[in-house]
Design an enzyme around this catalytic site. Structure first.
Site, PDB file in Angstrom:
ATOM      1  N   GLY A  13      20.571  37.093  45.368  1.00 15.47           N
ATOM      2  CA  GLY A  13      21.776  37.093  46.183  1.00 15.47           C
ATOM      3  C   GLY A  13      22.172  38.445  46.741  1.00 15.47           C
ATOM      4  O   GLY A  13      21.326  39.247  47.168  1.00 15.47           O
ATOM      5  N   ASP A  42      22.833  40.100  29.233  1.00 16.99           N
ATOM      6  CA  ASP A  42      23.748  38.990  29.493  1.00 16.99           C
ATOM      7  C   ASP A  42      25.172  39.534  29.448  1.00 16.99           C
ATOM      8  O   ASP A  42      25.703  39.817  28.371  1.00 16.99           O
ATOM      9  CB  ASP A  42      23.546  37.910  28.432  1.00 16.99           C
ATOM     10  CG  ASP A  42      24.437  36.693  28.656  1.00 16.99           C
ATOM     11  OD1 ASP A  42      25.289  36.733  29.575  1.00 16.99           O
ATOM     12  OD2 ASP A  42      24.295  35.717  27.904  1.00 16.99           O
ATOM     13  N   LEU A  43      25.792  39.669  30.605  1.00 16.21           N
ATOM     14  CA  LEU A  43      27.112  40.288  30.676  1.00 16.21           C
ATOM     15  C   LEU A  43      28.239  39.328  30.316  1.00 16.21           C
ATOM     16  O   LEU A  43      29.413  39.691  30.399  1.00 16.21           O
ATOM     17  CB  LEU A  43      27.342  40.862  32.074  1.00 16.21           C
ATOM     18  CG  LEU A  43      26.351  41.939  32.503  1.00 16.21           C
ATOM     19  CD1 LEU A  43      26.751  42.526  33.861  1.00 16.21           C
ATOM     20  CD2 LEU A  43      26.234  43.047  31.463  1.00 16.21           C
ATOM     21  N   TYR A 147      36.592  30.326  38.950  1.00 16.61           N
ATOM     22  CA  TYR A 147      36.066  31.343  39.878  1.00 16.61           C
ATOM     23  C   TYR A 147      37.184  32.108  40.592  1.00 16.61           C
ATOM     24  O   TYR A 147      37.216  33.350  40.532  1.00 16.61           O
ATOM     25  CB  TYR A 147      35.107  30.709  40.878  1.00 16.61           C
ATOM     26  CG  TYR A 147      34.409  31.726  41.748  1.00 16.61           C
ATOM     27  CD1 TYR A 147      33.368  32.497  41.253  1.00 16.61           C
ATOM     28  CD2 TYR A 147      34.808  31.938  43.064  1.00 16.61           C
ATOM     29  CE1 TYR A 147      32.734  33.449  42.040  1.00 16.61           C
ATOM     30  CE2 TYR A 147      34.179  32.879  43.854  1.00 16.61           C
ATOM     31  CZ  TYR A 147      33.150  33.637  43.344  1.00 16.61           C
ATOM     32  OH  TYR A 147      32.521  34.588  44.127  1.00 16.61           O
ATOM     33  N   LYS A 151      38.164  36.232  40.083  1.00 19.34           N
ATOM     34  CA  LYS A 151      38.134  37.179  41.187  1.00 19.34           C
ATOM     35  C   LYS A 151      39.527  37.738  41.498  1.00 19.34           C
ATOM     36  O   LYS A 151      39.658  38.896  41.920  1.00 19.34           O
ATOM     37  CB  LYS A 151      37.522  36.530  42.421  1.00 19.34           C
ATOM     38  CG  LYS A 151      36.041  36.179  42.251  1.00 19.34           C
ATOM     39  CD  LYS A 151      35.197  37.410  41.934  1.00 19.34           C
ATOM     40  CE  LYS A 151      33.715  37.096  41.936  1.00 19.34           C
ATOM     41  NZ  LYS A 151      32.867  38.302  41.685  1.00 19.34           N
TER      42      LYS A 151
END
Length: 252
Positions: A13, A42-43, A147, A151
């Site tokens: 991406g 792996d965050l 999501y 953000k």
């Protein structure tokens, strides 16, 4: 100057497009992702975040010049909060000492136009006070807004952090970019669902001919990662085909 740049989410991406653009310009890029790049981490977990920070310190002990907190997921569950907010903040704060060693340090977070959508205030507030357990629990009560909640929290944190002594006061410019809908591996499953396509058209109206490719967002990110002026800080640049202007015409 060529730069040493850390990019999380570098395997696909927007992160991958940015890494390729920076490498083509002669920069040294340290990529971070679950797999397929320089550092596998792996965050979504504190352990994975610590691994990433330790590995960057090992690979760049003399410091880094730029940092993109770009790793992100879009799922209706708590892992989205864990990666998009807590993973991003841990990346930015954990690598800030390495940025401070650069003569021209720049940091960028990928926010989103989704930040302007309505969501779960309890999730956002828990994020902003650093209570990950509470944020994940609150997300479980209304997972569909995970999501935009992640953000919005990240955008609010960025605006506050950018002007603090440890950021702007140390000469580190922290900014963000807010992409609209981007045609990437993360969004590809959404376009397979007609109901989701209709929802996207309503929540992210555009005036351009098509949704963005990752390379279009990468151009803005590279500008923020390499801009010479330290006067640009605390800003979130919308790159969204006009979505923000259409949805909020009376605001700036």
């Amino acid at each position: 100057m060529t730069r040493t740049i850390v990019i999380t989410g570098a395997a696909s991406g927007i992160g991958k497009a940015t890494a390729e653009l920076c490498r083509a310009a002669g920069d040294t890029v340290i990529g971070v992702d679950l797999s397929g790049t320089d550092i596998s981490a792996d965050l979504s977990s504190p352990e994975g975040r610590a691994t990433m920070i330790d590995e960057v310190h090992r690979l760049a002990p003399s410091g880094i010049d730029s940092l993109l907190a770009g790793a992100g997921v879009s799922r209706p569950d708590a892992i989205t909060i864990a990666v998009n907010y807590f993973g991003a903040v841990a990346t930015l704060e954990g690598l800030r000492p390495l940025l401070a060693k650069s003569p021209c340090p720049r940091a960028v977070a990928i926010c989103s136009t989704a930040a302007i959508l309505q969501g779960n205030d309890a999730v956002v507030q828990a994020c902003l006070v650093g209570d990950e357990a509470a944020a994940l629990a609150a997300c479980a009560t209304a997972p569909m807004s995970a999501y935009p909640d992640s953000k919005r929290a990240l955008s609010l944190w960025l605006r506050s952090a950018a002007v603090r002594p440890e950021w702007a006061g140390a000469g580190i410019s922290l900014n963000g970019t807010a992409p609209g809908v981007v045609l990437s591996p993360m969004t590809a499953p959404l376009f397979e669902d007609p109901a989701m396509v209709a929802a996207i058209r309503q929540s992210n109206p555009i005036v351009t001919r098509a949704y963005a490719q990752p390379e279009e967002i990468a151009e803005t990110i590279r500008f923020l990662l390499t801009v010479n002026s330290a006067y640009l800080l605390g800003q979130i640049l919308f790159v969204d085909g006009g979505s923000d202007a259409l949805l909020r015409p009376g605001q700036f």
